[in-house]
Design an enzyme around this catalytic site. Structure first.
Site, PDB file in Angstrom:
ATOM      1  N   HIS A 101      13.221  22.805 -12.597  1.00  0.00           N
ATOM      2  CA  HIS A 101      12.275  21.771 -12.136  1.00  0.00           C
ATOM      3  C   HIS A 101      12.648  20.398 -12.718  1.00  0.00           C
ATOM      4  CE1 HIS A 101       8.054  20.511 -10.973  1.00  0.00           C
ATOM      5  NE2 HIS A 101       8.359  19.577 -11.851  1.00  0.00           N
ATOM      6  N   GLU A 102      12.836  20.351 -14.027  1.00  0.00           N
ATOM      7  CA  GLU A 102      13.132  19.065 -14.681  1.00  0.00           C
ATOM      8  C   GLU A 102      14.506  18.531 -14.269  1.00  0.00           C
ATOM      9  OE1 GLU A 102      10.713  17.550 -16.013  1.00  0.00           O
ATOM     10  OE2 GLU A 102       9.418  19.309 -15.995  1.00  0.00           O
ATOM     11  N   HIS A 105      14.180  16.557 -11.167  1.00  0.00           N
ATOM     12  CA  HIS A 105      13.782  15.162 -11.420  1.00  0.00           C
ATOM     13  C   HIS A 105      14.967  14.335 -11.911  1.00  0.00           C
ATOM     14  CE1 HIS A 105       9.597  15.739 -10.718  1.00  0.00           C
ATOM     15  NE2 HIS A 105       9.404  16.552 -11.730  1.00  0.00           N
TER      16      HIS A 105
HETATM   17 ZN   LIG Z   1       7.655  17.623 -11.817  1.00  0.00          ZN
END
Ligand SMILES: [Zn+2]
Length: 228
Positions: A101-102, A105
């Site tokens: 997830h990170e 980003h």
């Molecule tokens: Zn997020």
């Protein structure tokens, strides 16, 4: 399905927070976690995988918990720095999903800062979560293929929760904001009572067919997201 699995006659909103599959006690060392992320995100192509390697080898990520370190996980950095990641990797399966997830980003930031001039390099939070959630969804598909038995059941139940909390519920939040902003633009008063009424109506609209909406549900609950 949750109603059936929990064996309740009425499903209240708080029942949605009860897991139907216990969390699996599966240790995933960081090196194995990195390998899983690379395999799971392989479909994004060679260029993406090269940047993934750079993130792992070029110290983008502060991996483990430490004295005085902030909890949780997030991606940050500035226009001319690496897109750093704060992680608290605890060697559990969930941490692998958080890592993917990170990285979603940070690689989004990497491309945005590389392609756009400073003034246009930022992006909205709605847009941000598309990049990170896409990575998580790819990881869920990968893990559903790879895992067996209880671990597979756990991943499927977590994936269903992701769809409810990240897609379905966020649409409810967005509709709440649309209604309240439209009212504000028309000069209509917004007080606690009116906001609670809108909130309760939306819960009825989104969950009312399957769930019992209790009077307490008219109050909006705290933060929407635990990871950014
Ligand atoms: Zn997020």
């Amino acid at each position: 399905m949750k109603k059936r699995e929990l064996k309740v006659d009425e499903l209240h909103l708080y029942d949605l927070y009860v897991p139907i599959v216990e969390s699996v006690d599966m240790e995933v060392k960081y090196d194995e976690g990195k390998k899983m992320v690379k395999e799971g995100l392989e479909v994004l192509g060679d260029e993406y995988l090269k940047i993934l390697d750079e993130a792992f080898s070029n110290k983008w990520i502060d991996v483990y918990s430490n004295k005085g370190k902030y909890s949780g996980a997030y991606s940050w950095g500035a226009f001319d720095t690496k897109p750093y990641i704060l992680l608290n990797y605890n060697e559990r399966l969930d941490d692998v999903l958080t890592l993917s997830h990170e990285l979603g980003h940070s690689i989004h930031s990497y491309f945005s800062r590389k392609t756009q001039p400073y003034v246009y390099s930022n992006y909205t939070i709605f847009c941000a979560e598309v990049a990170s959630t896409t990575n998580e969804v790819l990881m869920y598909f990968y893990l559903m293929d790879k895992l067996k038995g209880e671990a597979k059941r756990y991943i499927i139940s977590e994936f269903m929760e992701l769809i409810r909390t990240t897609y379905f519920r966020q649409v409810l939040f967005a509709e709440f904001e649309l209604i309240t902003h439209t009212m504000a633009e028309k000069g209509e008063p917004l007080n606690g009572e009116r906001l609670s009424e809108i909130w309760r109506n939306l819960y009825n609209k989104y969950y009312g067919r399957e769930c019992v909406i209790d009077d307490r549900n008219k109050h909006r609950m705290g933060k929407n997201t635990s990871f950014l």
